[in-house]
Motif scaffolding. Sequence first.
Motif, PDB file in Angstrom:
ATOM      1  N   VAL A 153      37.471  41.395  46.914  1.00  0.00           N
ATOM      2  CA  VAL A 153      37.053  42.627  46.247  1.00  0.00           C
ATOM      3  C   VAL A 153      36.719  42.346  44.786  1.00  0.00           C
ATOM      4  O   VAL A 153      35.698  42.801  44.268  1.00  0.00           O
ATOM      5  CB  VAL A 153      38.144  43.709  46.369  1.00  0.00           C
ATOM      6  N   ARG A 154      37.568  41.559  44.113  1.00  0.00           N
ATOM      7  CA  ARG A 154      37.289  41.185  42.719  1.00  0.00           C
ATOM      8  C   ARG A 154      35.992  40.394  42.621  1.00  0.00           C
ATOM      9  O   ARG A 154      35.187  40.590  41.712  1.00  0.00           O
ATOM     10  CB  ARG A 154      38.445  40.367  42.146  1.00  0.00           C
TER      11      ARG A 154
ATOM     12  N   ARG B  76      30.210  39.926  41.197  1.00  0.00           N
ATOM     13  CA  ARG B  76      28.868  39.572  41.664  1.00  0.00           C
ATOM     14  C   ARG B  76      27.858  40.693  41.481  1.00  0.00           C
ATOM     15  O   ARG B  76      26.654  40.459  41.491  1.00  0.00           O
ATOM     16  CB  ARG B  76      28.912  39.155  43.138  1.00  0.00           C
ATOM     17  N   LYS B  77      28.321  41.921  41.339  1.00  0.00           N
ATOM     18  CA  LYS B  77      27.401  43.016  41.034  1.00  0.00           C
ATOM     19  C   LYS B  77      26.768  42.824  39.661  1.00  0.00           C
ATOM     20  O   LYS B  77      25.655  43.261  39.422  1.00  0.00           O
ATOM     21  CB  LYS B  77      28.126  44.363  41.045  1.00  0.00           C
ATOM     22  N   LYS B  78      27.497  42.171  38.772  1.00  0.00           N
ATOM     23  CA  LYS B  78      27.075  42.053  37.382  1.00  0.00           C
ATOM     24  C   LYS B  78      26.344  40.756  37.069  1.00  0.00           C
ATOM     25  O   LYS B  78      25.509  40.723  36.169  1.00  0.00           O
ATOM     26  CB  LYS B  78      28.295  42.172  36.464  1.00  0.00           C
ATOM     27  N   ILE B  79      26.679  39.666  37.774  1.00  0.00           N
ATOM     28  CA  ILE B  79      26.048  38.380  37.452  1.00  0.00           C
ATOM     29  C   ILE B  79      25.200  37.889  38.614  1.00  0.00           C
ATOM     30  O   ILE B  79      25.499  38.148  39.772  1.00  0.00           O
ATOM     31  CB  ILE B  79      27.082  37.300  37.054  1.00  0.00           C
TER      32      ILE B  79
ATOM     33  N   PHE C  88      28.818  31.408  34.762  1.00  0.00           N
ATOM     34  CA  PHE C  88      30.029  30.992  35.464  1.00  0.00           C
ATOM     35  C   PHE C  88      30.535  32.115  36.354  1.00  0.00           C
ATOM     36  O   PHE C  88      30.752  33.237  35.905  1.00  0.00           O
ATOM     37  CB  PHE C  88      31.117  30.579  34.463  1.00  0.00           C
ATOM     38  N   ASP C  89      30.729  31.809  37.632  1.00  0.00           N
ATOM     39  CA  ASP C  89      31.271  32.737  38.622  1.00  0.00           C
ATOM     40  C   ASP C  89      32.596  32.172  39.103  1.00  0.00           C
ATOM     41  O   ASP C  89      32.632  31.210  39.851  1.00  0.00           O
ATOM     42  CB  ASP C  89      30.282  32.882  39.780  1.00  0.00           C
ATOM     43  N   ARG C  90      33.680  32.781  38.660  1.00  0.00           N
ATOM     44  CA  ARG C  90      35.010  32.262  38.988  1.00  0.00           C
ATOM     45  C   ARG C  90      35.459  32.635  40.390  1.00  0.00           C
ATOM     46  O   ARG C  90      36.540  32.249  40.828  1.00  0.00           O
ATOM     47  CB  ARG C  90      36.029  32.710  37.951  1.00  0.00           C
TER      48      ARG C  90
END
Length: 122
Positions: A13-14, A19-22, A97-99
């Motif tokens: 969910v996080r 991912r909606k933003k980047i 960066f996508d954590r």
Amino acid sequence: MFKKQDKNAARQVRHLRVRKKISGTPEQPRLNVFRSIKNIYAQIIDDTNGKTLLSASTQDPDIRSQIASGGNVDAAKLVGKQIAQKAIALGIKNVVFDRGGYLYHGRISALADAAREAGLEF
């Protein structure tokens, strides 16, 4: 206390929220990180074309020969360094960066710091 399934569902969910933003573009692709108990994986992805440009993980033979365990901070540093070297060789200098919904701590921060030290900018 969370069960393992509940913790992973909360992470997903996080991850969707982030991912909606980047999003990765050809000029600035996305550096995605996935962490399992035994290994860590990193990919550089161009989301506009839906292509994985390159990847590195503790499963790669050259990293596997240098580490005893793939699930620790030292292994994450090697993966971060290798993904940065591959990206720079391909002409990629800036990434997003996508954590992956994980906390920016431990192995995730070690991978990010090693990638920055090796020349990636994010």
